[in-house]
Design a protein around this motif. Structure first.
Motif, PDB file in Angstrom:
ATOM      1  N   MET A  48       0.838  -1.202   0.000  1.00 35.28           N
ATOM      2  CA  MET A  48       0.000   0.000   0.000  1.00 35.28           C
ATOM      3  C   MET A  48       0.879   1.261   0.000  1.00 35.28           C
ATOM      4  SD  MET A  48      -3.207  -0.765  -0.338  1.00 35.28           S
ATOM      5  CE  MET A  48      -4.364   0.398   0.401  1.00 35.28           C
ATOM      6  N   ASP A  49       2.036   1.227   0.691  1.00 32.97           N
ATOM      7  CA  ASP A  49       2.965   2.362   0.665  1.00 32.97           C
ATOM      8  C   ASP A  49       3.439   2.633  -0.755  1.00 32.97           C
ATOM      9  OD1 ASP A  49       2.960   3.059   3.359  1.00 32.97           O
ATOM     10  OD2 ASP A  49       4.534   1.621   3.865  1.00 32.97           O
TER      11      ASP A  49
ATOM     12  N   HIS B  98      -5.404   5.673   2.336  1.00 33.82           N
ATOM     13  CA  HIS B  98      -6.260   4.988   3.311  1.00 33.82           C
ATOM     14  C   HIS B  98      -7.647   5.623   3.389  1.00 33.82           C
ATOM     15  CE1 HIS B  98      -6.578   1.887   6.342  1.00 33.82           C
ATOM     16  NE2 HIS B  98      -7.256   2.734   7.089  1.00 33.82           N
TER      17      HIS B  98
ATOM     18  N   SER C 136      -0.059  10.574  -0.040  1.00 30.76           N
ATOM     19  CA  SER C 136       0.420   9.981   1.207  1.00 30.76           C
ATOM     20  C   SER C 136      -0.326   8.678   1.486  1.00 30.76           C
ATOM     21  CB  SER C 136       0.196  10.949   2.372  1.00 30.76           C
ATOM     22  OG  SER C 136      -1.203  11.042   2.634  1.00 30.76           O
ATOM     23  N   ARG C 137       0.253   7.879   2.343  1.00 27.73           N
ATOM     24  CA  ARG C 137      -0.395   6.633   2.767  1.00 27.73           C
ATOM     25  C   ARG C 137      -1.753   6.948   3.419  1.00 27.73           C
ATOM     26  NH1 ARG C 137       0.897   1.023   4.698  1.00 27.73           N
ATOM     27  NH2 ARG C 137      -1.234   0.409   5.087  1.00 27.73           N
TER      28      ARG C 137
ATOM     29  N   ALA D 204       0.645   4.170  -2.803  1.00 31.59           N
ATOM     30  CA  ALA D 204       0.507   5.591  -2.467  1.00 31.59           C
ATOM     31  C   ALA D 204       1.594   6.410  -3.166  1.00 31.59           C
ATOM     32  CB  ALA D 204       0.575   5.793  -0.954  1.00 31.59           C
ATOM     33  N   ARG D 205       2.843   5.936  -3.095  1.00 30.12           N
ATOM     34  CA  ARG D 205       3.957   6.648  -3.749  1.00 30.12           C
ATOM     35  C   ARG D 205       3.712   6.766  -5.253  1.00 30.12           C
ATOM     36  NH1 ARG D 205       7.408   4.406  -0.326  1.00 30.12           N
ATOM     37  NH2 ARG D 205       8.024   2.669  -1.665  1.00 30.12           N
TER      38      ARG D 205
END
Length: 190
Positions: A33-34, A48, A43-44, A37-38
């Protein structure tokens, strides 16, 4: 719907996030998920807010994949002309969604138990109808069931997408290779 004074911003962002997640996950199905997001440039925490976790993201990608398959089926006009020509049009129309389908194909939780999205059943029904039509017209072999030809098409679309992504097959050859292999095996011989 307004969010903090920005009308419709959320919907646009969500679609863009989904598209960038699809692009990343079709290249690397195990991306975190990180990393998603990137890749989306957010952002994470923002990711979310859109998708509570990987499962929610995968479910949203599934809805996108189903919508793209149904649009490709509509564009391919599966009831027009010879069934073999309709299959050719269909593979060409599905090519842009093939990478996403390849990713979804590996997500077993999408196809287990009661949680299965009814969109897959709608797509299956339309594809099996196309193959059945080809059998009834005498174009396709009758010893291969329409359900099996449908599964074979999914498998070839996924395999073709992976081969293109990994650079083992030229993108321009995608439709030709899939159609020739599928129809070469499905066509009735005298």
């Amino acid at each position: 719907m307004s969010h903090m004074g920005y009308p419709c911003l959320m919907a646009v962002d969500r679609e863009q996030v989904l598209r960038s997640a699809a692009a990343l996950l079709t290249r690397r199905a195990t991306a975190t998920m990180d990393e998603v997001a990137r890749a989306a440039g957010i952002s994470r925490a923002t990711l979310h807010r859109h998708f509570a976790g990987r499962d929610a993201l995968v479910r949203a990608l599934e809805a996108l994949g189903i919508a793209e398959c149904e649009a490709a089926l509509d564009a391919a006009r599966p009831h027009d002309g010879p069934a073999a020509d309709a299959v050719r049009r269909l593979v060409r129309e599905m090519e842009p969604a093939a990478g996403l389908l390849a990713f979804l194909y590996t997500e077993n939780q999408l196809f287990e138990g009661e949680q299965q999205n009814e969109g897959w059943a709608r797509i299956d029904a339309r594809l099996t109808e196309l193959f059945r039509r080809g059998q009834e017209s005498g174009e396709f072999r009758i010893d291969l069931t329409p359900a099996w030809l449908t599964e074979a098409l999914y498998g070839l679309l996924a395999s073709g997408a992976w081969a293109v992504t990994e650079g083992r097959v030229a993108r321009n050859d995608f439709t030709h290779m899939i159609v020739e292999l599928l129809l070469g095996g499905a066509l009735r011989r005298e």
